[in-house]
Motif scaffolding. Structure first.
Motif, mmCIF file in Angstrom:
data_model
loop_
_atom_site.group_PDB
_atom_site.id
_atom_site.type_symbol
_atom_site.label_atom_id
_atom_site.label_comp_id
_atom_site.label_asym_id
_atom_site.label_seq_id
_atom_site.Cartn_x
_atom_site.Cartn_y
_atom_site.Cartn_z
ATOM 1 N N ARG A 262 -0.030 -3.868 -5.185
ATOM 2 C CA ARG A 262 1.264 -3.347 -5.651
ATOM 3 C C ARG A 262 1.384 -1.848 -5.387
ATOM 4 O O ARG A 262 1.798 -1.067 -6.263
ATOM 5 N N THR B 59 2.726 1.588 -4.308
ATOM 6 C CA THR B 59 4.024 2.249 -4.168
ATOM 7 C C THR B 59 3.897 3.352 -3.106
ATOM 8 O O THR B 59 2.993 4.197 -3.185
ATOM 9 N N PHE C 18 -0.824 4.418 -5.522
ATOM 10 C CA PHE C 18 0.195 5.048 -4.693
ATOM 11 C C PHE C 18 -0.392 5.497 -3.360
ATOM 12 O O PHE C 18 -1.605 5.715 -3.229
ATOM 13 N N ASN D 226 -2.886 6.689 -12.785
ATOM 14 C CA ASN D 226 -2.253 6.830 -11.470
ATOM 15 C C ASN D 226 -3.318 7.171 -10.433
ATOM 16 O O ASN D 226 -4.123 8.080 -10.639
ATOM 17 N N GLN E 186 -1.854 2.054 -11.621
ATOM 18 C CA GLN E 186 -0.782 2.113 -10.627
ATOM 19 C C GLN E 186 -1.330 2.841 -9.402
ATOM 20 O O GLN E 186 -1.865 3.943 -9.510
ATOM 21 N N LYS F 22 -1.913 -3.925 0.489
ATOM 22 C CA LYS F 22 -0.849 -3.146 -0.168
ATOM 23 C C LYS F 22 -0.005 -4.024 -1.090
ATOM 24 O O LYS F 22 0.368 -3.615 -2.197
#
Length: 427
Positions: free
Chosen positions: A108, A110, A42, A7, A40, A104
């Motif tokens: 991907r 979030t 963010f 993350n 991932q 963005k």
């Protein structure tokens, strides 16, 4: 560095420090890894709004400087006027914001909402001077509220999801906040990408092969960068005097660290750190003051030679088609075109000491003797070696048989000529 989480939260400061360049190798690699699900990415909604705001502010500042600095003289050039017409302030803002939105989407990303954060939760940190309100860098503590809400949002998200995360930001407040078991701070992205790639099972064989090739071709890479750096522009700066680099001689560029940014069967991209050793000839203007009252007395010009050691980062693209070692090629290096050098970081060096390290060429000689027609030459590893064969060589003064070191230049060779050779080259 071990991989602690997949993350990653991105702060405004990181993209700002990269000039909002969404096409750099590290950003391209991040997008590729995110698309594959290896990571991932963010952002908080606060950071998202801050980035758009920062883009607008920076474009407006750039156009203000264009219109109010010496560069406005370029408006008399048709091509420059055409450029300003195509890239007006509004169009430039829209173009960069569009690139950001595309980044963005490709990455991907979030967006995490800060809606659940209560003001008193943040105000409690403000009163108790917790990060980001404990900065000692002279910041206005009240100006840290956006970061405080963003960090509180990240903290709640990590707690809710019972997970860990990396925080990508050069901001010292984010670094202090990350100093616990749930968060890991990143100043730069490249080392993190390197770890991610090395943890991908499908890339491990190719990565291992690329690393082995880099090790085998280390000398070739260093020689390539050494030559590239010889052709760069160097700008000297000092805190208390005016300086100008007149000449440069790059002695060595040693590969010290490397992070892999992408790898495939036909090639790889690395970000490499090189320890550079160089000598610079500075023109220096000193301001002379007299007495305790420091009354201005005058100006004094001076030439000094300083030896420097500094580190530069270079993105390098390599090809090795079909994984054949003999096909290894350096496709591209992205060494900076202009390199700034801090005068105060240099080590004083006399020309005599410097000359002992330089290769020497003596023209008009052969096998240790002067030739009748001025042809022929001999190379020596250093001036010290050359004077053992020709004792009357003098860096500063011409003698009966040889010129002084021609031009007194910093170059790949100190050059001396016999008088017959001098006449030959002059004609």
């Amino acid at each position: 560095m071990e991989l602690e989480s997949r993350n990653l939260f991105i702060d405004t400061q990181y993209l700002f420090s990269k000039g909002f360049n969404f096409e750099s190798n590290e950003i391209t690699s991040l997008i590729d890894l995110a698309a594959k699900g290896s990571i991932q990415v963010f952002m908080t909604d606060i950071t998202n709004l801050e980035i758009v705001k920062k883009i607008k502010e920076q474009v407006q500042l750039a156009f203000f400087k264009i219109n109010n600095s010496d560069s406005r003289i370029l408006k008399s050039l048709p091509l420059y006027r055409k450029f300003l017409a195509v890239y007006s302030e509004e169009k430039s803002i829209n173009a960069l914001v569009s690139q950001y939105e595309l980044f963005k989407t490709k990455c991907r990303i979030t967006i995490i909402s800060s809606g659940g954060i209560k003001f008193m939760q943040v105000f409690h940190d403000y009163v108790n001077e917790k990060p980001p309100f404990n900065s000692s860098s002279g910041k206005n503590r009240k100006a840290e509220f956006p970061d405080a809400f963003a960090l509180a949002t990240i903290k709640n998200w990590v707690k809710t999801n019972n997970t860990k995360a990396y925080l990508l930001s050069g901001d010292s407040d984010w670094q202090q906040f990350a100093d616990n078991r749930h968060f890991f701070h990143l100043n730069e992205l490249t080392a993190f990408i390197d770890i991610l790639i090395r943890h991908e099972a499908s890339l491990q064989d190719m990565t291992s092969f690329a690393d082995q090739l880099i090790g085998i071709k280390k000398d070739k890479i260093e020689k390539h960068i050494l030559q590239a750096l010889k052709n760069r522009t160097y700008i000297g700066f000092a805190s208390k005097r005016e300086v100008e680099i007149q000449e440069h001689y790059i002695i060595a560029a040693q590969l010290s660290e490397k992070d892999i940014l992408s790898v495939g069967r036909d090639g790889a991209i690395y970000q490499m750190q090189f320890l550079v050793t160089a000598v610079f000839k500075y023109w220096m203007l000193n301001f002379i003051f007299h007495g305790e009252e420091r009354l201005f007395k005058g100006l004094e010009q001076e030439i000094v030679f300083l030896k420097h050691e500094f580190t530069i980062s270079v993105d390098m693209t390599f090809s090795f088609k079909d994984a054949i070692p003999g096909s290894f090629k350096i496709v591209r290096d992205q060494a900076p075109a202009t390199i700034e050098v801090a005068f105060e970081d240099g080590q004083a060096l006399s020309l005599d000491d410097w000359a002992l390290t330089l290769p020497v060429i003596v023209c008009g000689v052969s096998s240790g003797k002067l030739t009748e027609n001025g042809t022929g030459s001999q190379h020596f590893h250093s001036f010290d070696e050359a004077v053992k064969v020709f004792p009357d060589l003098d860096i500063y003064h011409a003698g009966k048989r040889f010129t002084r070191a021609l031009g007194n230049k910093i170059s790949d060779d100190l050059r001396f000529e016999t008088w017959k050779a001098n006449d030959l080259y002059s004609s």
